[in-house]
Enzyme design. Sequence first.
Site, short mmCIF file in Angstrom:
data_model
loop_
_atom_site.label_atom_id
_atom_site.label_comp_id
_atom_site.label_asym_id
_atom_site.label_seq_id
_atom_site.Cartn_x
_atom_site.Cartn_y
_atom_site.Cartn_z
N HIS A 125 14.21 -37.80 -9.97
CA HIS A 125 13.79 -38.20 -8.63
C HIS A 125 12.32 -37.85 -8.37
O HIS A 125 11.89 -37.84 -7.22
CB HIS A 125 14.69 -37.54 -7.57
CG HIS A 125 16.12 -37.96 -7.72
ND1 HIS A 125 16.56 -39.24 -7.47
CD2 HIS A 125 17.21 -37.27 -8.16
CE1 HIS A 125 17.85 -39.32 -7.72
NE2 HIS A 125 18.28 -38.13 -8.15
N ASN A 136 -0.88 2.01 6.00
CA ASN A 136 -0.13 0.94 5.35
C ASN A 136 0.42 0.09 6.48
O ASN A 136 0.89 0.62 7.48
CB ASN A 136 0.99 1.57 4.52
CG ASN A 136 2.06 0.57 4.14
OD1 ASN A 136 1.77 -0.61 3.95
ND2 ASN A 136 3.29 1.04 4.02
N GLY A 137 0.36 -1.24 6.36
CA GLY A 137 0.85 -2.12 7.42
C GLY A 137 -0.25 -3.04 7.88
O GLY A 137 -1.29 -3.16 7.21
N CYS A 164 0.85 -1.18 0.00
CA CYS A 164 0.00 0.00 0.00
C CYS A 164 0.89 1.24 0.00
O CYS A 164 1.97 1.24 0.57
CB CYS A 164 -0.94 0.09 1.20
SG CYS A 164 -2.00 -1.32 1.41
N TRP A 204 -3.02 -2.56 -1.55
CA TRP A 204 -2.76 -3.97 -1.85
C TRP A 204 -3.47 -4.72 -0.73
O TRP A 204 -3.08 -4.65 0.43
CB TRP A 204 -1.26 -4.27 -1.84
CG TRP A 204 -0.94 -5.68 -2.21
CD1 TRP A 204 -0.81 -6.19 -3.46
CD2 TRP A 204 -0.70 -6.78 -1.31
NE1 TRP A 204 -0.51 -7.53 -3.41
CE2 TRP A 204 -0.44 -7.91 -2.11
CE3 TRP A 204 -0.68 -6.91 0.07
CZ2 TRP A 204 -0.16 -9.16 -1.56
CZ3 TRP A 204 -0.40 -8.15 0.61
CH2 TRP A 204 -0.14 -9.27 -0.20
N LYS A 211 5.04 -4.01 -6.01
CA LYS A 211 6.49 -3.91 -6.19
C LYS A 211 7.22 -3.95 -4.87
O LYS A 211 8.35 -4.42 -4.78
CB LYS A 211 6.79 -2.59 -6.92
CG LYS A 211 8.23 -2.37 -7.27
CD LYS A 211 8.60 -3.11 -8.51
CE LYS A 211 10.07 -2.99 -8.87
NZ LYS A 211 10.51 -4.16 -9.64
N ARG A 257 3.17 0.11 -5.24
CA ARG A 257 3.05 -0.53 -3.93
C ARG A 257 1.72 -1.28 -3.78
O ARG A 257 1.50 -1.93 -2.75
CB ARG A 257 3.15 0.53 -2.83
CG ARG A 257 4.43 1.32 -2.87
CD ARG A 257 4.41 2.39 -1.82
NE ARG A 257 4.58 1.84 -0.50
CZ ARG A 257 5.73 1.67 0.11
NH1 ARG A 257 6.84 2.02 -0.50
NH2 ARG A 257 5.80 1.17 1.31
N GLU A 265 14.58 -18.32 -11.12
CA GLU A 265 14.18 -16.95 -11.45
C GLU A 265 13.31 -16.94 -12.70
O GLU A 265 12.31 -16.20 -12.77
CB GLU A 265 15.44 -16.08 -11.62
CG GLU A 265 15.21 -14.67 -12.12
CD GLU A 265 14.29 -13.83 -11.25
OE1 GLU A 265 13.93 -14.26 -10.14
OE2 GLU A 265 13.90 -12.74 -11.70
N LYS A 318 9.54 -15.49 -12.88
CA LYS A 318 9.15 -14.44 -13.84
C LYS A 318 7.92 -14.87 -14.62
O LYS A 318 6.98 -14.11 -14.77
CB LYS A 318 10.27 -14.19 -14.85
CG LYS A 318 11.33 -13.17 -14.70
CD LYS A 318 11.16 -11.83 -14.19
CE LYS A 318 10.72 -11.72 -12.77
NZ LYS A 318 11.68 -11.22 -11.83
N GLU A 325 4.76 -14.92 -12.40
CA GLU A 325 4.33 -13.57 -11.99
C GLU A 325 3.53 -12.84 -13.06
O GLU A 325 2.53 -12.22 -12.76
CB GLU A 325 5.57 -12.69 -11.73
CG GLU A 325 6.20 -12.83 -10.41
CD GLU A 325 7.25 -11.75 -10.22
OE1 GLU A 325 7.08 -10.93 -9.32
OE2 GLU A 325 8.23 -11.71 -10.99
#
Length: 634
Positions: free
Chosen positions: A532, A106-107, A2, A80, A629, A27, A509, A513, A516
């Site tokens: 395995h 925010n939090g 946020c 968010w 982000k 955010r 990675e 990507k 996401e």
Amino acid sequence: MCGIVALVGSREASTILVEGLRKLEYRGYDSAGLATVSTHKGSKKGFITCKKAEGKLVNLLNLIATDGAPGHIGIGHTRWATHGKPDVKNAHPHVDTLSQVAVVQNGIIENHTVLRDNLQKQGIQFCSETDTEVIPHLISEALIRLQEEGVTAKEEMLFLAVRETLDLLQGSYALAVIWAETPDVLIVAKNKAPLVIGFAQGEFLCASDTSAFAGFTRTILPLEDRELALLTPLGVEIYDSLGKRQHRTPSLIVGSEKDVEKGQFRHFMLKEIYEQSETADQWIRRFLPNGLSPSSPIALSFEDSFYESIEAIQILACGTSRHAAMVGAHLLEQFAGIPSTVFFASEFRYAPPPLAPNVLTIGVTQSGETADTLAALIMESERRSSLKNNLFSSRQLGITNRIESSLARQVSNIIDIGAGLEVGVAATKTFLGQLLTFYGLAIMFAAKKKRRSSKEINEICCQLRLVPNQLRDLIKTHNKLTEKLAHQFVNTKDVIFLGRGINYPIALEAALKLKEISYIHAEGFPAGEMKHGPIALLDYKVPVISIATQGVVFEKVLSNAQEAKARDACLIGIAPESSETEIFDHLLPIPKVSEWISPLLTVIPLQLLSYHIAAHRGLDVDQPRNLAKSVTVE
Ligand code: AGP
């Protein structure tokens, strides 16, 4: 997560608030809202206008364009979702029963259930499912009580009411409060979530991040945990949690906070992939200029004793930063001979390893605000300090792209990767900057601890100097190749990425990507691990993307790829062109470089392939669903 922004000044607040929110949208972008206070002509008492819209900021902008939100003071929020769905009722600001007090936060308020239960018992009705809504109700209760106790000065009343409320909150918050009765008073406070005040002529802005100040001011003052500040058009007063006035001098923002634009690119992510050659170029200029002595081959300013005293390294990070850390740990162990371990920051905090002496703890976070990473670093620092033994003392190093961030203020040693503002939620150029920083550290440790000869060090430095141009060519070529290839995978449901050794983190990675931004299920495995269990997943519908670079595991990776091909998987290779790589159905060629350097190049076609798959699927590449982000909640 946020973003919050708040303003008191002499201009129409809503325009400036929306502009600030635009810079903070990274955010969170589930919903947005703002509230202002204004007064009727001839009246001292104000009224609050609160506007909220679901979805991206543009929806709020449209709402304000039609409805307006008058006033020279206001608070804004881009969300968010944590508590409650991303809809209008859960969007911030939240208000008390009579809409006299408005709050953005925010939090996470961890004890919100108990607080809500108590308020409900007193007959207060809640309009949202958020943890935040308890705050305006608590402030409102405190205001009524203070009035009954005979406090008459409105400004003092609001200040005391907010302070009392903060004492009741457990968890993390950065918040801003306005009250209809004080049309020129704004109160802000923070605990374990970032909040910075910006100073301009007769105007004061407060935001989660300095990026919101671009074009407004460069003079800033970050608030410390448990501080609160009172902002009026006349100035800013800062207080600690006991109400004691604090005096600190504002500072200037370091570097340029340019407002970044997409330019000719369709998405920020593609632009940022292209910028990686520049990121590498800048890094070489700063850290690997010509003429450095063989005993200090990288331009890092730490004392020799810093390197000499360290026997082991632990690295705390999340997501992409953790993948960079894994490449880093490989380099630090295999190139520089220093035992190095990477932890999920979120796990480390609750299950740290037994304390060992002479350990360097590295926190890696591009935003410098990731709550898990910051909290893990604080916890590690506290448990080491409690031992009061020099051998176990806390040595911490931060690696970030945001030098104004909480991380930079929290640790004593910091390296700025200098990749420039990254807007796309999917990290690309900051990943490269983090990788390069680990190369620098590994080379310095190897040189200072004499674990590698001057020749070996010189060789890797020379190879690094070639990287910017190699990246430039690679990005150009692979943008075309991957765009074409991506068409085939638009409807794919699962993808497997394989790598080994230093390229195993690149497989992870690549999978992250793709997940996401394209919402396709993807996994990264060390190539030798397929047999395995995961090999059971393979059939003609599951493409396998294999990173096979020259080096100790080259043949092994090719054999693992053969095993996948025998199960009808479509095989894509990230490898140098050779007769051996003809086994791949599609080859995304990379230059023949040493295995050490290869991750800096192998990641490029993988970033581009993910990008083009997501773009072909018509998705919002820069702001994928459910993500933000900067992840400022635990
Ligand atoms: C990267 O593409 C992701 N958005 C995410 O995994 C990110 O790397 C993670 O949240 C950590 O962020 P940080 O580097 O700012 O700490």
